[in-house]
Scaffold this motif. Sequence first.
Motif, PDB file in Angstrom:
ATOM      1  N   ASP A  73       0.825  -1.207   0.000  1.00 53.26           N
ATOM      2  CA  ASP A  73       0.000   0.000   0.000  1.00 53.26           C
ATOM      3  C   ASP A  73       0.864   1.264   0.000  1.00 53.26           C
ATOM      4  O   ASP A  73       0.555   2.239  -0.692  1.00 53.26           O
ATOM      5  CB  ASP A  73      -0.953  -0.006   1.187  1.00 53.26           C
ATOM      6  CG  ASP A  73      -2.017  -1.092   1.070  1.00 53.26           C
ATOM      7  OD1 ASP A  73      -2.174  -1.685  -0.026  1.00 53.26           O
ATOM      8  OD2 ASP A  73      -2.683  -1.367   2.093  1.00 53.26           O
ATOM      9  N   THR A  74       1.935   1.241   0.765  1.00 49.73           N
ATOM     10  CA  THR A  74       2.863   2.374   0.776  1.00 49.73           C
ATOM     11  C   THR A  74       3.508   2.540  -0.589  1.00 49.73           C
ATOM     12  O   THR A  74       3.641   3.656  -1.107  1.00 49.73           O
ATOM     13  CB  THR A  74       3.940   2.176   1.864  1.00 49.73           C
ATOM     14  OG1 THR A  74       3.297   2.049   3.127  1.00 49.73           O
ATOM     15  CG2 THR A  74       4.927   3.324   1.886  1.00 49.73           C
ATOM     16  N   LYS A 113       2.327   1.632  -3.484  1.00 45.52           N
ATOM     17  CA  LYS A 113       1.326   2.166  -4.419  1.00 45.52           C
ATOM     18  C   LYS A 113       1.261   3.685  -4.310  1.00 45.52           C
ATOM     19  O   LYS A 113       1.156   4.390  -5.320  1.00 45.52           O
ATOM     20  CB  LYS A 113      -0.052   1.553  -4.146  1.00 45.52           C
ATOM     21  CG  LYS A 113      -0.217   0.151  -4.663  1.00 45.52           C
ATOM     22  CD  LYS A 113      -1.490  -0.483  -4.178  1.00 45.52           C
ATOM     23  CE  LYS A 113      -2.674  -0.171  -5.025  1.00 45.52           C
ATOM     24  NZ  LYS A 113      -3.855  -0.966  -4.633  1.00 45.52           N
ATOM     25  N   GLU A 114       1.334   4.186  -3.098  1.00 44.33           N
ATOM     26  CA  GLU A 114       1.303   5.634  -2.880  1.00 44.33           C
ATOM     27  C   GLU A 114       2.564   6.291  -3.450  1.00 44.33           C
ATOM     28  O   GLU A 114       2.497   7.369  -4.037  1.00 44.33           O
ATOM     29  CB  GLU A 114       1.155   5.943  -1.392  1.00 44.33           C
ATOM     30  CG  GLU A 114       0.904   7.397  -1.086  1.00 44.33           C
ATOM     31  CD  GLU A 114      -0.357   7.953  -1.721  1.00 44.33           C
ATOM     32  OE1 GLU A 114      -0.357   9.147  -2.082  1.00 44.33           O
ATOM     33  OE2 GLU A 114      -1.365   7.232  -1.883  1.00 44.33           O
ATOM     34  N   LYS A 116       2.119   6.504  -7.135  1.00 47.70           N
ATOM     35  CA  LYS A 116       1.138   7.545  -7.430  1.00 47.70           C
ATOM     36  C   LYS A 116       1.785   8.930  -7.368  1.00 47.70           C
ATOM     37  O   LYS A 116       1.595   9.758  -8.263  1.00 47.70           O
ATOM     38  CB  LYS A 116      -0.012   7.435  -6.428  1.00 47.70           C
ATOM     39  CG  LYS A 116      -1.215   8.239  -6.746  1.00 47.70           C
ATOM     40  CD  LYS A 116      -2.334   7.705  -5.853  1.00 47.70           C
ATOM     41  CE  LYS A 116      -3.275   8.694  -5.371  1.00 47.70           C
ATOM     42  NZ  LYS A 116      -4.268   8.167  -4.453  1.00 47.70           N
ATOM     43  N   GLN A 117       2.576   9.154  -6.324  1.00 45.01           N
ATOM     44  CA  GLN A 117       3.269  10.444  -6.177  1.00 45.01           C
ATOM     45  C   GLN A 117       4.311  10.634  -7.283  1.00 45.01           C
ATOM     46  O   GLN A 117       4.487  11.741  -7.802  1.00 45.01           O
ATOM     47  CB  GLN A 117       3.919  10.546  -4.798  1.00 45.01           C
ATOM     48  CG  GLN A 117       2.936  10.588  -3.652  1.00 45.01           C
ATOM     49  CD  GLN A 117       1.967  11.738  -3.749  1.00 45.01           C
ATOM     50  OE1 GLN A 117       2.318  12.858  -4.107  1.00 45.01           O
ATOM     51  NE2 GLN A 117       0.704  11.454  -3.465  1.00 45.01           N
TER      52      GLN A 117
END
Length: 132
Positions: free
Chosen positions: A112-113, A115-116, A119-120
């Motif tokens: 999940d981290t 993925k972030e 995204k950034q």
Amino acid sequence: MSYQQYQAYQNNSVETASPSELTLMLYNGCIKFIKQAKKAIDEGNIQDRNNYIQRAQNIIRELMVTLDQDAPIAQEIMPLYDFVHYNLTQGNVNNNKEALQEAEDIVVDFRDTWKEVIKQERKRTYGQGTNA
């Protein structure tokens, strides 16, 4: 879609993925194998449990080997990878779903981290947010 078409698609996905996307694929694969191992425990299938856990362990080892040791965060990530690997081993040796769940929870957090991060990264590169 035939099996051959699916395999071609999968191969193409890996060959064209960025390093960040490959890492995300590894996390997702590890989670999938842990879930399959837990299911194999429920079904009493020792051979499948062992196979899936070994596959998850191989992914964790790959993440450990490719971790940039010079990055400051590496000193925090490596012990967690060690703990995940240990729990996978305990899950296999002791048929322990709780140990596998602990490993899965950590890998899900990493995924999940990550993925972030992707995204950034895309937002910086392309000036927009896209879903990973």
